[in-house]
Design a protein around this motif. Sequence first.
Motif, PDB file in Angstrom:
ATOM      1  N   GLU A  76       0.827  -1.203   0.000  1.00 39.00           N
ATOM      2  CA  GLU A  76       0.000   0.000   0.000  1.00 39.00           C
ATOM      3  C   GLU A  76       0.864   1.257   0.000  1.00 39.00           C
ATOM      4  N   ALA A  77       0.424   2.252  -0.743  1.00 42.18           N
ATOM      5  CA  ALA A  77       1.146   3.518  -0.802  1.00 42.18           C
ATOM      6  C   ALA A  77       1.116   4.191   0.571  1.00 42.18           C
ATOM      7  N   TYR A  78       2.247   4.788   0.949  1.00 44.58           N
ATOM      8  CA  TYR A  78       2.419   5.368   2.280  1.00 44.58           C
ATOM      9  C   TYR A  78       2.785   6.848   2.139  1.00 44.58           C
ATOM     10  N   GLU A  79       1.997   7.715   2.792  1.00 44.25           N
ATOM     11  CA  GLU A  79       2.260   9.150   2.776  1.00 44.25           C
ATOM     12  C   GLU A  79       3.140   9.522   3.960  1.00 44.25           C
ATOM     13  N   THR A  80       4.249  10.191   3.691  1.00 42.88           N
ATOM     14  CA  THR A  80       5.151  10.609   4.755  1.00 42.88           C
ATOM     15  C   THR A  80       4.859  12.048   5.162  1.00 42.88           C
ATOM     16  N   GLY A  81       5.319  12.401   6.334  1.00 45.06           N
ATOM     17  CA  GLY A  81       5.147  13.771   6.796  1.00 45.06           C
ATOM     18  C   GLY A  81       5.969  14.758   6.003  1.00 45.06           C
ATOM     19  N   THR A  82       6.930  14.256   5.216  1.00 45.92           N
ATOM     20  CA  THR A  82       7.782  15.114   4.394  1.00 45.92           C
ATOM     21  C   THR A  82       7.306  15.179   2.943  1.00 45.92           C
ATOM     22  N   SER A  83       6.047  14.814   2.720  1.00 46.06           N
ATOM     23  CA  SER A  83       5.382  15.009   1.417  1.00 46.06           C
ATOM     24  C   SER A  83       5.783  14.012   0.345  1.00 46.06           C
ATOM     25  N   PHE A  84       6.215  12.819   0.737  1.00 46.86           N
ATOM     26  CA  PHE A  84       6.470  11.770  -0.242  1.00 46.86           C
ATOM     27  C   PHE A  84       5.336  10.740  -0.214  1.00 46.86           C
ATOM     28  N   LEU A  85       5.054  10.156  -1.359  1.00 44.82           N
ATOM     29  CA  LEU A  85       4.115   9.042  -1.475  1.00 44.82           C
ATOM     30  C   LEU A  85       4.944   7.821  -1.851  1.00 44.82           C
ATOM     31  N   VAL A  86       5.186   6.957  -0.864  1.00 47.71           N
ATOM     32  CA  VAL A  86       6.135   5.858  -1.017  1.00 47.71           C
ATOM     33  C   VAL A  86       5.406   4.561  -1.347  1.00 47.71           C
ATOM     34  N   THR A  87       5.822   3.915  -2.431  1.00 44.58           N
ATOM     35  CA  THR A  87       5.301   2.595  -2.780  1.00 44.58           C
ATOM     36  C   THR A  87       6.307   1.529  -2.371  1.00 44.58           C
ATOM     37  N   PRO A  88       5.942   0.600  -1.481  1.00 46.04           N
ATOM     38  CA  PRO A  88       6.841  -0.512  -1.155  1.00 46.04           C
ATOM     39  C   PRO A  88       6.773  -1.576  -2.253  1.00 46.04           C
ATOM     40  N   VAL A  89       7.915  -1.936  -2.780  1.00 46.16           N
ATOM     41  CA  VAL A  89       8.031  -2.990  -3.790  1.00 46.16           C
ATOM     42  C   VAL A  89       8.663  -4.190  -3.114  1.00 46.16           C
ATOM     43  N   ILE A  90       7.965  -5.313  -3.128  1.00 45.51           N
ATOM     44  CA  ILE A  90       8.468  -6.499  -2.416  1.00 45.51           C
ATOM     45  C   ILE A  90       9.149  -7.419  -3.410  1.00 45.51           C
ATOM     46  N   GLY A  91      10.424  -7.688  -3.159  1.00 45.41           N
ATOM     47  CA  GLY A  91      11.206  -8.557  -4.030  1.00 45.41           C
ATOM     48  C   GLY A  91      11.607  -9.836  -3.317  1.00 45.41           C
ATOM     49  N   TRP A  92      11.792 -10.880  -4.078  1.00 47.38           N
ATOM     50  CA  TRP A  92      12.165 -12.197  -3.552  1.00 47.38           C
ATOM     51  C   TRP A  92      13.528 -12.579  -4.109  1.00 47.38           C
ATOM     52  N   LEU A  93      14.441 -12.970  -3.226  1.00 51.73           N
ATOM     53  CA  LEU A  93      15.763 -13.421  -3.623  1.00 51.73           C
ATOM     54  C   LEU A  93      15.964 -14.837  -3.122  1.00 51.73           C
ATOM     55  N   THR A  94      16.484 -15.693  -3.960  1.00 50.23           N
ATOM     56  CA  THR A  94      16.616 -17.102  -3.597  1.00 50.23           C
ATOM     57  C   THR A  94      17.876 -17.394  -2.796  1.00 50.23           C
ATOM     58  N   ALA A  95      18.769 -16.422  -2.678  1.00 48.62           N
ATOM     59  CA  ALA A  95      20.000 -16.611  -1.904  1.00 48.62           C
ATOM     60  C   ALA A  95      20.501 -15.252  -1.446  1.00 48.62           C
ATOM     61  N   LYS A  96      21.351 -15.262  -0.445  1.00 48.21           N
ATOM     62  CA  LYS A  96      21.934 -14.028   0.075  1.00 48.21           C
ATOM     63  C   LYS A  96      22.750 -13.361  -1.025  1.00 48.21           C
ATOM     64  N   PRO A  97      22.447 -12.104  -1.354  1.00 45.00           N
ATOM     65  CA  PRO A  97      23.155 -11.447  -2.449  1.00 45.00           C
ATOM     66  C   PRO A  97      24.453 -10.792  -1.979  1.00 45.00           C
ATOM     67  N   ALA A  98      25.343 -10.590  -2.909  1.00 45.03           N
ATOM     68  CA  ALA A  98      26.516  -9.776  -2.628  1.00 45.03           C
ATOM     69  C   ALA A  98      26.100  -8.308  -2.701  1.00 45.03           C
ATOM     70  N   THR A  99      26.491  -7.519  -1.718  1.00 46.21           N
ATOM     71  CA  THR A  99      26.150  -6.100  -1.709  1.00 46.21           C
ATOM     72  C   THR A  99      27.387  -5.278  -1.353  1.00 46.21           C
ATOM     73  N   THR A 100      27.411  -4.059  -1.865  1.00 45.50           N
ATOM     74  CA  THR A 100      28.469  -3.110  -1.541  1.00 45.50           C
ATOM     75  C   THR A 100      27.818  -1.761  -1.312  1.00 45.50           C
ATOM     76  N   PRO A 101      27.828  -1.250  -0.083  1.00 47.00           N
ATOM     77  CA  PRO A 101      27.152   0.026   0.169  1.00 47.00           C
ATOM     78  C   PRO A 101      27.863   1.197  -0.508  1.00 47.00           C
ATOM     79  N   SER A 102      27.079   2.103  -1.060  1.00 42.40           N
ATOM     80  CA  SER A 102      27.598   3.373  -1.560  1.00 42.40           C
ATOM     81  C   SER A 102      27.771   4.276  -0.343  1.00 42.40           C
ATOM     82  N   LEU A 103      29.000   4.501   0.072  1.00 45.84           N
ATOM     83  CA  LEU A 103      29.265   5.078   1.386  1.00 45.84           C
ATOM     84  C   LEU A 103      28.787   6.516   1.530  1.00 45.84           C
ATOM     85  N   ASP A 104      28.515   7.202   0.426  1.00 43.67           N
ATOM     86  CA  ASP A 104      27.967   8.542   0.553  1.00 43.67           C
ATOM     87  C   ASP A 104      26.491   8.518   0.912  1.00 43.67           C
TER      88      ASP A 104
END
Length: 219
Positions: A117-145
Amino acid sequence: MSLATLRERLIEHLEPAVSWTADRPPARSDFDLNPEAERPVRTLRPAAVLIPVIAEPDGATVLMTRRSDSLASHTGQIAFPGGRLDPGETAVEAALREAFEEVALDPALVEVLGVGEAYETGTSFLVTPVIGWLTAKPATTPSLDEVAEVFEVPWDYLMDPANHRRDSYDREGQPRRWYWAITHEERYIWGVTAGIVRALRTRLYGEDAGPDVVAEDAA
């Protein structure tokens, strides 16, 4: 609940991604726990987050991030990968793009099961949660900025209403503000992120049978 049963439940209860439209109204908001707060008439800016559900051998987990301390706003907060939509983007496209930019999550590894469900934030955004399914733990690298840390929280923990509570803080000259919060180990998940988790839990499993836990002191 087995991983297969969880995947089936998500597909059954989520809205198909192909039916998403940019003008869908919010079903949940930061104002749900604050009905007395002034809710201005405004144009909401579309945004999306990816909720990556990982089918780990010991049970499903959810990938989350801790925002960088160098950001101009929401520093250090727990979040899902995501951000505002670029012109012409769908919620799914934005969520996958942001996840790749923030933590280098390969979009090819993500099976999109649907949107919440779309979620309205107090900062004026309308956020849609997208649910994804992964079959295994992915490799990730954070963008440190943008991201200080990438971690996982057990699905069952996030979906257990016993772990959800209403916290609050006071603002000078304004009513007390209430928000959902979830504490997992040393991490404090609150605000929009916890509100989205709460909304997803309700959509999948229904309203709680027991009372909510209320913390009277500000967090």
